[in-house]
Design a protein around this motif. Structure first.
Motif, mmCIF file in Angstrom:
data_model
loop_
_atom_site.group_PDB
_atom_site.id
_atom_site.type_symbol
_atom_site.label_atom_id
_atom_site.label_comp_id
_atom_site.label_asym_id
_atom_site.label_seq_id
_atom_site.Cartn_x
_atom_site.Cartn_y
_atom_site.Cartn_z
ATOM 1 N N VAL A 49 0.816 -1.054 -0.068
ATOM 2 C CA VAL A 49 -0.125 0.044 0.198
ATOM 3 C C VAL A 49 0.983 1.425 0.009
ATOM 4 O O VAL A 49 0.655 2.169 -0.654
ATOM 5 C CB VAL A 49 -0.841 0.110 1.309
ATOM 6 N N TRP A 52 2.662 1.445 -3.710
ATOM 7 C CA TRP A 52 1.953 1.923 -5.001
ATOM 8 C C TRP A 52 1.052 3.243 -4.614
ATOM 9 O O TRP A 52 0.985 3.892 -5.396
ATOM 10 C CB TRP A 52 0.628 0.891 -4.974
ATOM 11 N N SER A 53 0.597 3.360 -3.333
ATOM 12 C CA SER A 53 -0.126 4.861 -2.993
ATOM 13 C C SER A 53 1.013 5.923 -3.302
ATOM 14 O O SER A 53 0.598 7.019 -3.806
ATOM 15 C CB SER A 53 -0.675 4.666 -1.792
ATOM 16 N N ARG A 56 1.435 6.559 -7.044
ATOM 17 C CA ARG A 56 0.256 7.372 -7.435
ATOM 18 C C ARG A 56 0.597 8.705 -7.254
ATOM 19 O O ARG A 56 -0.035 9.612 -7.971
ATOM 20 C CB ARG A 56 -0.840 6.585 -6.997
ATOM 21 N N HIS A 57 0.859 9.023 -5.833
ATOM 22 C CA HIS A 57 0.568 10.472 -5.472
ATOM 23 C C HIS A 57 1.707 11.009 -6.063
ATOM 24 O O HIS A 57 1.588 12.309 -6.597
ATOM 25 C CB HIS A 57 0.999 10.527 -4.020
ATOM 26 N N ALA A 192 -5.877 7.746 5.546
ATOM 27 C CA ALA A 192 -5.721 7.177 4.068
ATOM 28 C C ALA A 192 -6.660 8.110 3.381
ATOM 29 O O ALA A 192 -8.096 8.339 3.718
ATOM 30 C CB ALA A 192 -6.267 5.759 3.978
ATOM 31 N N ILE A 195 -7.144 7.861 -2.820
ATOM 32 C CA ILE A 195 -5.788 7.132 -3.552
ATOM 33 C C ILE A 195 -5.463 6.062 -2.797
ATOM 34 O O ILE A 195 -5.367 4.910 -3.397
ATOM 35 C CB ILE A 195 -4.807 8.033 -4.060
ATOM 36 N N THR A 196 -5.299 6.112 -1.488
ATOM 37 C CA THR A 196 -4.662 5.025 -0.724
ATOM 38 C C THR A 196 -5.844 4.115 -0.387
ATOM 39 O O THR A 196 -5.436 2.811 -0.425
ATOM 40 C CB THR A 196 -4.276 5.589 0.966
ATOM 41 N N ASP A 198 -8.022 3.243 -2.569
ATOM 42 C CA ASP A 198 -8.334 2.403 -3.708
ATOM 43 C C ASP A 198 -7.099 1.422 -3.916
ATOM 44 O O ASP A 198 -7.185 0.301 -4.202
ATOM 45 C CB ASP A 198 -7.945 3.586 -5.077
ATOM 46 N N VAL A 199 -5.801 1.867 -3.373
ATOM 47 C CA VAL A 199 -4.659 0.992 -3.349
ATOM 48 C C VAL A 199 -5.180 -0.279 -2.405
ATOM 49 O O VAL A 199 -4.710 -1.528 -2.495
ATOM 50 C CB VAL A 199 -3.478 1.633 -3.163
ATOM 51 N N VAL A 221 2.057 9.096 2.667
ATOM 52 C CA VAL A 221 2.436 8.510 1.223
ATOM 53 C C VAL A 221 2.951 9.680 0.212
ATOM 54 O O VAL A 221 2.837 9.558 -0.821
ATOM 55 C CB VAL A 221 1.099 8.071 0.647
ATOM 56 N N THR A 222 3.124 10.909 0.536
ATOM 57 C CA THR A 222 3.726 12.097 0.156
ATOM 58 C C THR A 222 4.691 12.672 0.699
ATOM 59 O O THR A 222 4.916 12.176 1.905
ATOM 60 C CB THR A 222 2.280 13.150 -0.163
#
Length: 498
Positions: A49, A52-53, A56-57, A192, A195-196, A198-199, A221-222
């Motif tokens: 997670v 991938w998150s 995507r970010h 979350a 986007i997270t 969804d992951v 995640v960023t």
């Protein structure tokens, strides 16, 4: 036309492949989620997670900076790369050099209709060539020597050519056992976003084996969130980080630890900005030097040293097994179901979070694996699968070398083997355990005890060559043959019964 392929642990706008291009507007960039790649081992779901998150970010961040971003979810790397190269008329594919040797081989094995250029990695303070030049010709490659050179080189906590405070290393002040109520500050976690979420749904739907619990997922995640974690650590945790950094307490999963390694290891933070933030806090807020120096040593010293050694040693380092240990990894490493409370507490914590701090990893998990004779390769594979900050370059040296001494002393001056006495001193785990930390034989004896003495006995000849072990080995002479035979048998029976 130049195109850039960004890997999942290279999520930084100033990373070398992006920086190699003078113009970035409409520059073709691709990121790929490969399901084939993550089936090498049953990775922790929270690590999948996180990666991938964060990818995507980062793709969204690149789009905001006018890059022409393609994001692909695919079975492998070859197919989407080939289609993207042809669609964008790419003549040169640039990739920042991977940190992990196996992935360099993956890139080299690709059959693509364009030139592939590997750009030197800039996520570390020492490049692989700089570390090689440092290491060549040295009689010893101790971390302490390297750390001091790094302090001089980067001018961190220095007064001209001398360390601030007159000492390079204040580790003696940072080994206090836990006492009373500690009042630890909470960790900096995040909710979350879409986007997270969804992951998380995607990882839940995977059809192959994974490990650990996926929720609650609280990691950042960023880069913005990673910087908030850094600031939180500097403000709330660094002032008291030092004294209890080796302590272990039930229910205290993170203590005063920074929780920055997952972000450093995927590029959301750069080591220099982390080090400089700690040094600046020391200068401006007069924080305790032992806390600041202890933390900086982990990043400027240990992390850089691990990466440098990984790329300096031979490719067969991963197969090292100096003690010829071949016992299989117990199933409880995956399930956490064991009556040894220290292992149960840490293993279930790892299941929940993908995280344990350095002493939990070294002096409980690795220590048990070492003294009980587990296969170094099986142990390293578990560490690599289980931890959210694990990569080949991190785990080969930390587990094979530091934790299990399977390299015979390339990077550690002695094996980190200890009995239950150490765990009892540095934690509260033994208080709630069915085993007695004081007994080394019998039904109530802690396995750490009979395994520890069996390890010393079994490998006495080899350990005798390690200067720092000779004093400890003399204790074997005080034991009767009858007691030693009983210890050998109890250690052997434990594996058979398991």
């Amino acid at each position: 036309m130049i195109g850039i392929w960004i890997l999942g642990d290279q999520l930084w706008l100033k990373q070398a492949a992006l920086a190699s291009c003078s113009q970035h507007e409409n520059l073709p960039v691709i990121l790929i989620e490969s399901q084939q790649h993550i089936q090498a081992r049953p990775y922790h779901q929270q690590k999948l997670v996180l990666i991938w998150s964060a990818m995507r970010h980062f793709a969204e961040e690149l789009r905001q900076h006018k890059y022409s971003v393609t994001y692909k979810i695919a079975a492998d790397f070859q197919t989407p790369l080939q289609a993207w190269i042809q669609a964008n008329k790419i003549t040169e594919l640039r990739v920042m050099m991977p940190n992990d040797r196996p992935f360099t081989k993956v890139i080299q094995s690709l059959e693509l209709p364009c030139q592939i250029t590997l750009i030197a990695n800039n996520h570390f303070l020492w490049s692989t060539s700089e570390f090689h030049n440092y290491a060549q010709g040295r009689k010893r490659l101790l971390m302490e020597d390297f750390y001091r050179q790094g302090r001089r080189r980067c001018q961190i906590l220095m007064e001209k050519d001398q360390p601030v405070g007159g000492q390079w290393n204040l580790d003696k002040e940072n080994r206090q056992p836990p006492k009373g109520k500690l009042n630890t500050p909470p960790a900096k976690w995040f909710a979350a976003d879409a986007i997270t979420l969804d992951v998380i749904d995607k990882v839940k739907s995977l059809s192959f084996p994974t490990y650990g619990e996926i929720e609650p997922f609280h990691w950042g995640v960023t880069r913005k969130q990673a910087l908030q974690v850094l600031d939180w650590f500097i403000q709330q945790r660094l002032p008291h980080f030092g004294p209890y950094q080796d302590a272990m307490v039930t229910g205290e999963e993170t203590m005063w630890h920074a929780l920055l390694s997952p972000y450093l290891n995927i590029g959301l933070l750069h080591p220099l900005e982390v080090i400089q933030a700690a040094e600046q806090a020391y200068q401006e807020k007069q924080l305790p030097l032992n806390s600041v120096e202890g933390f900086i040593r982990q990043v400027l010293g240990w992390r850089e040293y691990m990466h440098g050694i990984y790329h300096y040693v031979d490719a067969n380092y991963s197969e090292k097994n100096w003690f010829n240990h071949t016992q299989k990894l117990p199933e409880f490493f995956w399930t956490g179901k064991t009556e040894m409370n220290c292992l149960h507490q840490i293993l279930t914590q790892v299941q929940r979070t993908g995280y344990a701090h350095h002493i939990q990893r070294l002096m409980v998990l690795s220590n048990f694996a070492l003294i009980s004779g587990l296969s170094p390769q099986e142990v390293e594979n578990w560490f690599h699968a289980a931890f959210i900050d694990a990569y080949d370059w991190v785990m080969q040296t930390n587990v094979i070398g530091m934790g299990l001494f399977a390299d015979g002393g390339v990077l550690a001056s002695k094996p980190y083997a200890a009995s239950a006495n150490y765990i009892n001193k540095m934690s509260d785990y033994c208080k709630s355990c069915v085993y007695s930390h004081k007994e080394r034989l019998g039904e109530n004896a802690c396995p750490f005890n009979f395994f520890y003495w069996n390890f010393l006995d079994q490998h006495r000849d080899k350990l005798q060559t390690q200067g720092r072990m000779s004093f400890i080995l003399k204790n074997l002479d005080k034991m009767s043959d009858e007691e030693l035979n009983s210890i050998r048998k109890q250690a052997q029976d434990w594996h058979i019964n398991l």
